[in-house]
Design a protein around this motif. Structure first.
Motif, short mmCIF file in Angstrom:
data_model
loop_
_atom_site.label_atom_id
_atom_site.label_comp_id
_atom_site.label_asym_id
_atom_site.label_seq_id
_atom_site.Cartn_x
_atom_site.Cartn_y
_atom_site.Cartn_z
N ASN A 174 0.94 -1.33 0.08
CA ASN A 174 0.10 0.01 0.10
C ASN A 174 0.80 1.31 0.02
O ASN A 174 2.15 1.08 0.37
N ASP A 175 0.22 2.47 -0.32
CA ASP A 175 0.85 3.37 -0.41
C ASP A 175 1.26 3.81 1.19
O ASP A 175 0.71 3.77 2.09
N ARG A 176 2.67 4.56 1.21
CA ARG A 176 3.15 4.68 2.67
C ARG A 176 4.28 5.88 2.34
O ARG A 176 4.96 6.19 1.74
N ASN A 177 4.28 6.72 3.77
CA ASN A 177 5.25 7.76 3.68
C ASN A 177 6.59 7.38 4.16
O ASN A 177 6.77 6.27 4.77
N MET A 178 7.60 7.82 3.76
CA MET A 178 9.18 7.23 4.07
C MET A 178 9.31 7.08 5.44
O MET A 178 9.91 6.26 6.04
N GLY A 179 8.55 8.22 6.31
CA GLY A 179 8.95 8.31 7.60
C GLY A 179 8.36 7.13 8.20
O GLY A 179 8.96 6.60 9.12
N ARG A 180 7.20 6.60 7.78
CA ARG A 180 6.60 5.40 8.45
C ARG A 180 7.38 4.24 8.19
O ARG A 180 7.39 3.46 8.78
N ILE A 181 7.83 4.24 6.89
CA ILE A 181 8.69 3.05 6.52
C ILE A 181 9.80 2.95 7.50
O ILE A 181 10.15 1.84 8.16
N LYS A 182 10.45 3.86 7.89
CA LYS A 182 11.63 3.91 8.66
C LYS A 182 11.22 3.52 10.05
O LYS A 182 11.89 2.72 10.73
N PRO B 232 13.08 16.79 -0.98
CA PRO B 232 12.19 17.96 -0.71
C PRO B 232 12.88 18.89 0.13
O PRO B 232 13.67 18.26 1.28
N THR B 233 12.79 20.19 0.29
CA THR B 233 13.22 21.04 1.08
C THR B 233 12.09 21.55 2.04
O THR B 233 10.73 21.96 1.52
N TYR B 234 12.06 21.37 3.29
CA TYR B 234 11.00 21.84 4.04
C TYR B 234 11.50 23.28 4.92
O TYR B 234 12.45 23.28 5.17
N HIS B 235 10.75 24.24 5.25
CA HIS B 235 10.90 25.16 6.01
C HIS B 235 10.16 25.49 7.25
O HIS B 235 8.97 25.14 7.20
N TRP C 116 13.81 13.09 3.08
CA TRP C 116 12.89 12.13 2.39
C TRP C 116 11.54 11.80 3.18
O TRP C 116 10.92 11.02 2.54
N ASP C 117 11.57 12.27 4.47
CA ASP C 117 10.60 11.26 5.32
C ASP C 117 9.37 11.76 5.09
O ASP C 117 8.37 10.81 5.15
#
Length: 249
Positions: A172-180, A204-207, A216-217
Motif C-alpha cells: 500500500n502507499d506509505r510515507n517514507m518516515g513511516r517505513i523508517k 524535498p526542502t522543508y521550511h 525524504w521522510d
C-alpha cells in the motif's frame, strides 16, 4: 580344446570348451574402490606478496637534499636511515656527507606494489562475499520475525543475492518516515542503499520558522515500490526491543 592320449602314445585332439570361471560377485556392503591417486582440486591459497629485499647503497648529500626526500626516492623510511647512520638530528646534515641507505629499486618496488594491490583487491572480494553470506543468513531470520510481528500485511520481502540486503515491496502507499518507523531504521539508512533521486526526484526542502532542512521522510512511496534496506540496519519489533534491553543492562 581337449587332448586325449592314445595307447600308441599319440595325442588325439578333440574339440571342446573349457568351463568358464565364475565371475567374482561383489560382497554386500562393499564400498566402491576410490582412486587414492586422484587429484582433489583445491582453491589456491592467497598469500601476501613479500616485500623486495633492500640493498645497501651510499649516497652523497646534496645542497638541498633531505632525509625524507632520500627515503621516498629509495623506498625506505627516515627512521631506518637514521638508525643505519646513527643520525640523531636529521636537520643537522651537511652537504657532501655520505649516507648509507637500504634501498629498493624502482622496478622492484613497482612490481611489488602491483602484486600488493592485486592481493588487497582479492582479500576485499573474499571479505565482501563472506559478508554477503552472513547477511543472507541474518536476513532470512529477520524476515520471518517481521512477518510474525504483522509486517507481512504491509510488505512483501525478498533478499538481494548480490548484497544480502532485505528488499521490501510496499503493498500500500506509505510515507517514507513511516517505513523508517516500521523497521526502526537510522537516519540515512534507506537513502544509502537506494538511488533516491531516480526513484523520487530531488530531495524535498522543508521550511520552518527557525530553519530550512532537506528530508525524504514526508515523501509518499507508492504501492509496488521496492526499497533495499541494509540487513544490519533492519529491525523487527522484537529485535528492536531486545536491543534496547541490552543497551540498558
Amino acid at each position: 580344446m581337449v587332448a586325449k592320449i592314445q595307447g600308441n602314445g599319440s595325442v588325439n585332439k578333440t574339440a571342446g570348451t573349457a568351463p568358464a570361471k565364475p565371475k567374482a560377485q561383489p560382497k554386500a556392503g562393499n564400498k566402491p574402490v576410490v582412486n587414492q591417486n586422484a587429484q582433489t582440486k583445491k582453491e589456491p591459497v592467497l598469500r601476501e606478496p613479500k616485500k623486495p629485499t633492500p640493498k645497501e647503497i651510499t649516497v652523497t648529500m646534496g645542497t638541498f637534499d633531505t632525509l625524507s626526500e632520500l627515503a621516498e626516492k629509495h623506498h625506505t623510511t627516515v627512521k631506518d636511515i637514521q638508525k643505519l647512520n646513527n643520525i640523531k638530528d636529521p636537520n643537522k646534515l651537511k652537504e657532501g656527507q655520505k649516507i648509507r641507505i637500504m634501498a629498493i629499486s624502482d622496478k622492484e618496488y613497482k612490481e611489488y606494489q602491483t602484486k600488493l594491490n592485486e592481493y588487497n583487491a582479492k582479500q576485499a572480494e573474499i571479505k565482501r562475499k563472506q559478508d554477503v553470506q552472513r547477511k543472507k543468513a541474518k536476513a532470512q531470520g529477520l524476515i520471518e520475525k517481521a512477518k510474525k510481528d504483522g509486517r507481512g500485511e504491509d510488505y512483501n520481502y525478498a533478499i538481494n543475492p548480490k548484497t544480502g540486503n532485505i528488499v521490501v515491496t510496499l503493498k500500500n502507499d506509505r510515507n517514507m518516515g513511516r517505513i523508517k518507523e516500521d523497521f526502526h531504521l537510522p537516519a540515512g539508512s534507506i537513502s544509502s542503499t537506494n538511488n533516491m533521486e531516480e526513484k523520487f526526484g530531488k530531495i524535498p526542502t522543508y521550511h520552518t520558522d527557525s530553519r530550512s532542512f532537506e528530508t525524504w521522510d514526508a515523501v509518499k512511496v507508492k504501492k509496488g515500490t521496492s526499497l533495499e534496506i541494509n540487513t544490519d540496519h533492519f529491525q523487527t519489533e522484537r529485535t528492536w526491543k531486545q536491543a534496547w534491553k541490552d543497551f540498558w543492562k
